[in-house]
Design a protein around this motif. Structure first.
Motif, PDB file in Angstrom:
ATOM      1  N   GLU A  96      44.900  26.807  48.702  1.00 41.05           N
ATOM      2  CA  GLU A  96      43.889  26.447  47.700  1.00 41.05           C
ATOM      3  C   GLU A  96      42.768  27.465  47.716  1.00 41.05           C
ATOM      4  N   GLY A  97      41.960  27.418  46.680  1.00 35.78           N
ATOM      5  CA  GLY A  97      40.753  28.231  46.625  1.00 35.78           C
ATOM      6  C   GLY A  97      41.057  29.711  46.674  1.00 35.78           C
ATOM      7  N   ASN A  98      40.284  30.450  47.483  1.00 38.62           N
ATOM      8  CA  ASN A  98      40.423  31.898  47.534  1.00 38.62           C
ATOM      9  C   ASN A  98      41.421  32.378  48.578  1.00 38.62           C
ATOM     10  N   LYS A  99      42.173  31.455  49.175  1.00 37.03           N
ATOM     11  CA  LYS A  99      43.225  31.859  50.104  1.00 37.03           C
ATOM     12  C   LYS A  99      44.514  32.046  49.318  1.00 37.03           C
ATOM     13  N   PHE A 100      45.309  33.041  49.720  1.00 36.63           N
ATOM     14  CA  PHE A 100      46.547  33.312  48.985  1.00 36.63           C
ATOM     15  C   PHE A 100      47.554  33.984  49.898  1.00 36.63           C
ATOM     16  N   TYR A 101      48.823  33.894  49.492  1.00 35.97           N
ATOM     17  CA  TYR A 101      49.887  34.643  50.145  1.00 35.97           C
ATOM     18  C   TYR A 101      50.022  35.968  49.405  1.00 35.97           C
ATOM     19  N   PHE A 102      50.338  37.017  50.138  1.00 38.07           N
ATOM     20  CA  PHE A 102      50.448  38.338  49.517  1.00 38.07           C
ATOM     21  C   PHE A 102      51.435  38.337  48.348  1.00 38.07           C
ATOM     22  N   HIS A 103      52.606  37.705  48.534  1.00 38.21           N
ATOM     23  CA  HIS A 103      53.633  37.767  47.493  1.00 38.21           C
ATOM     24  C   HIS A 103      53.200  37.083  46.196  1.00 38.21           C
ATOM     25  N   GLU A 104      52.313  36.090  46.286  1.00 34.75           N
ATOM     26  CA  GLU A 104      51.992  35.314  45.077  1.00 34.75           C
ATOM     27  C   GLU A 104      51.003  36.017  44.145  1.00 34.75           C
ATOM     28  N   ILE A 105      50.311  37.056  44.626  1.00 33.23           N
ATOM     29  CA  ILE A 105      49.303  37.697  43.774  1.00 33.23           C
ATOM     30  C   ILE A 105      49.775  39.013  43.161  1.00 33.23           C
ATOM     31  N   ILE A 106      51.006  39.417  43.454  1.00 38.15           N
ATOM     32  CA  ILE A 106      51.540  40.618  42.810  1.00 38.15           C
ATOM     33  C   ILE A 106      51.588  40.350  41.303  1.00 38.15           C
ATOM     34  N   GLY A 107      51.045  41.283  40.529  1.00 41.97           N
ATOM     35  CA  GLY A 107      50.993  41.104  39.080  1.00 41.97           C
ATOM     36  C   GLY A 107      49.688  40.498  38.590  1.00 41.97           C
ATOM     37  N   PHE A 108      48.828  40.029  39.499  1.00 43.76           N
ATOM     38  CA  PHE A 108      47.525  39.508  39.096  1.00 43.76           C
ATOM     39  C   PHE A 108      46.644  40.653  38.619  1.00 43.76           C
ATOM     40  N   THR A 109      45.727  40.355  37.714  1.00 42.45           N
ATOM     41  CA  THR A 109      44.737  41.320  37.242  1.00 42.45           C
ATOM     42  C   THR A 109      43.503  41.227  38.125  1.00 42.45           C
ATOM     43  N   ILE A 113      33.106  42.340  39.261  1.00 41.74           N
ATOM     44  CA  ILE A 113      31.928  41.770  38.604  1.00 41.74           C
ATOM     45  C   ILE A 113      31.074  42.841  37.921  1.00 41.74           C
ATOM     46  N   ASN A 114      30.902  43.969  38.580  1.00 45.76           N
ATOM     47  CA  ASN A 114      30.050  45.024  38.026  1.00 45.76           C
ATOM     48  C   ASN A 114      30.812  46.022  37.166  1.00 45.76           C
ATOM     49  N   TYR A 115      32.095  46.207  37.454  1.00 46.00           N
ATOM     50  CA  TYR A 115      32.863  47.268  36.812  1.00 46.00           C
ATOM     51  C   TYR A 115      33.654  46.793  35.604  1.00 46.00           C
ATOM     52  N   GLY A 116      34.157  45.551  35.675  1.00 52.01           N
ATOM     53  CA  GLY A 116      35.048  45.045  34.627  1.00 52.01           C
ATOM     54  C   GLY A 116      36.490  45.046  35.139  1.00 52.01           C
ATOM     55  N   VAL A 117      37.444  45.087  34.200  1.00 53.42           N
ATOM     56  CA  VAL A 117      38.858  45.046  34.579  1.00 53.42           C
ATOM     57  C   VAL A 117      39.206  46.320  35.347  1.00 53.42           C
ATOM     58  N   VAL A 118      39.774  46.137  36.552  1.00 51.85           N
ATOM     59  CA  VAL A 118      40.154  47.280  37.388  1.00 51.85           C
ATOM     60  C   VAL A 118      41.603  47.659  37.137  1.00 51.85           C
ATOM     61  N   GLY A 119      42.499  46.664  37.104  1.00 58.37           N
ATOM     62  CA  GLY A 119      43.922  46.930  36.902  1.00 58.37           C
ATOM     63  C   GLY A 119      44.765  45.787  37.431  1.00 58.37           C
ATOM     64  N   THR A 120      46.046  46.071  37.671  1.00 63.85           N
ATOM     65  CA  THR A 120      47.019  45.067  38.074  1.00 63.85           C
ATOM     66  C   THR A 120      47.477  45.326  39.507  1.00 63.85           C
ATOM     67  N   ILE A 121      47.538  44.262  40.307  1.00 61.55           N
ATOM     68  CA  ILE A 121      48.008  44.405  41.689  1.00 61.55           C
ATOM     69  C   ILE A 121      49.503  44.680  41.662  1.00 61.55           C
ATOM     70  N   LYS A 122      49.895  45.838  42.225  1.00 62.12           N
ATOM     71  CA  LYS A 122      51.327  46.169  42.276  1.00 62.12           C
ATOM     72  C   LYS A 122      51.907  45.950  43.660  1.00 62.12           C
ATOM     73  N   ALA A 123      51.037  45.936  44.702  1.00 61.60           N
ATOM     74  CA  ALA A 123      51.521  45.722  46.071  1.00 61.60           C
ATOM     75  C   ALA A 123      50.335  45.430  46.975  1.00 61.60           C
ATOM     76  N   ILE A 124      50.645  44.988  48.178  1.00 65.89           N
ATOM     77  CA  ILE A 124      49.642  44.819  49.229  1.00 65.89           C
ATOM     78  C   ILE A 124      50.055  45.753  50.357  1.00 65.89           C
ATOM     79  N   ASN A 125      49.124  46.583  50.805  1.00 71.42           N
ATOM     80  CA  ASN A 125      49.398  47.464  51.939  1.00 71.42           C
ATOM     81  C   ASN A 125      48.769  46.819  53.163  1.00 71.42           C
ATOM     82  N   ASP A 126      49.625  46.299  54.045  1.00 67.05           N
ATOM     83  CA  ASP A 126      49.093  45.672  55.254  1.00 67.05           C
ATOM     84  C   ASP A 126      49.470  46.468  56.499  1.00 67.05           C
TER      85      ASP A 126
END
Length: 177
Positions: A96-109, A113-126
């Motif tokens: 819930e809330g601001n916690k997430f699994y890495f796989h579930e946010i791939i493709g999120f925009t 707040i200051n810059y605007g749209v940055v882009g699309t998440i294509k991967a997580i580098n851990d």
């Protein structure tokens, strides 16, 4: 079942008894969620093979003591030691809330707040000390640390993550081109 449809649960680390019981080191903050499983998948030579459980119980804090059906001898158990264990993604507890699994946010925009749209998440580098969002902005890769202080909101319904990054961080990637 394929690995992309599963998550890594842990690794078989050693035998527990002479009757084929094994100990799985769980890779989770909540081991008690996995105490009463019916089956799990073992990675054998890059194939996920289902194994059914006769019994399982937590052993110490992050070890799961298991007895698989048809694993009745030390030799059977020895063959499984150091194998990785997987479960289907639907077994993951919902976050819930601001916690997430890495796989579930791939493709999120990602929106800053200051810059605007940055882009699309294509991967997580851990693989680094700090996990990074790998964001694609029209072919330019932007890396933003996955720092709780930067993440303002995770909106699953709209597939967006709102961040507030230090001034100039995003520009660093765009000024190079």
């Amino acid at each position: 079942m394929q690995k992309k449809d599963c998550f890594y649960l842990g690794k078989i680390v050693k035998k527990y008894s002479f009757k084929g019981e094994l100990l799985i080191k769980l890779d989770t903050d909540e081991p008690d969620l996995y105490e009463n499983l019916d089956a799990l998948f073992i990675d054998l030579r890059n194939n996920l093979v289902p194994f059914f459980l006769e019994s399982s119980q937590l052993h110490k804090s992050d070890l799961l003591r298991v007895k698989f059906e048809d694993v009745d001898t030390e030799a059977d158990a020895d063959a499984l030691i150091k194998s990785d264990i997987y479960l289907p993604l639907e077994f993951l507890p919902k976050l819930e809330g601001n916690k997430f699994y890495f796989h579930e946010i791939i493709g999120f925009t990602v929106t800053d707040i200051n810059y605007g749209v940055v882009g699309t998440i294509k991967a997580i580098n851990d693989s680094t000390a700090q996990a990074l969002f790998e964001i694609d902005r029209d072919g330019v890769e932007i890396l933003i640390p996955m720092n709780d202080e930067f993440i303002n909101n995770v909106d699953r319904a709209n597939k967006t993550i709102v961040v507030e990054t230090p001034e100039g961080l995003i520009d660093l990637y765009l000024d190079e081109n």
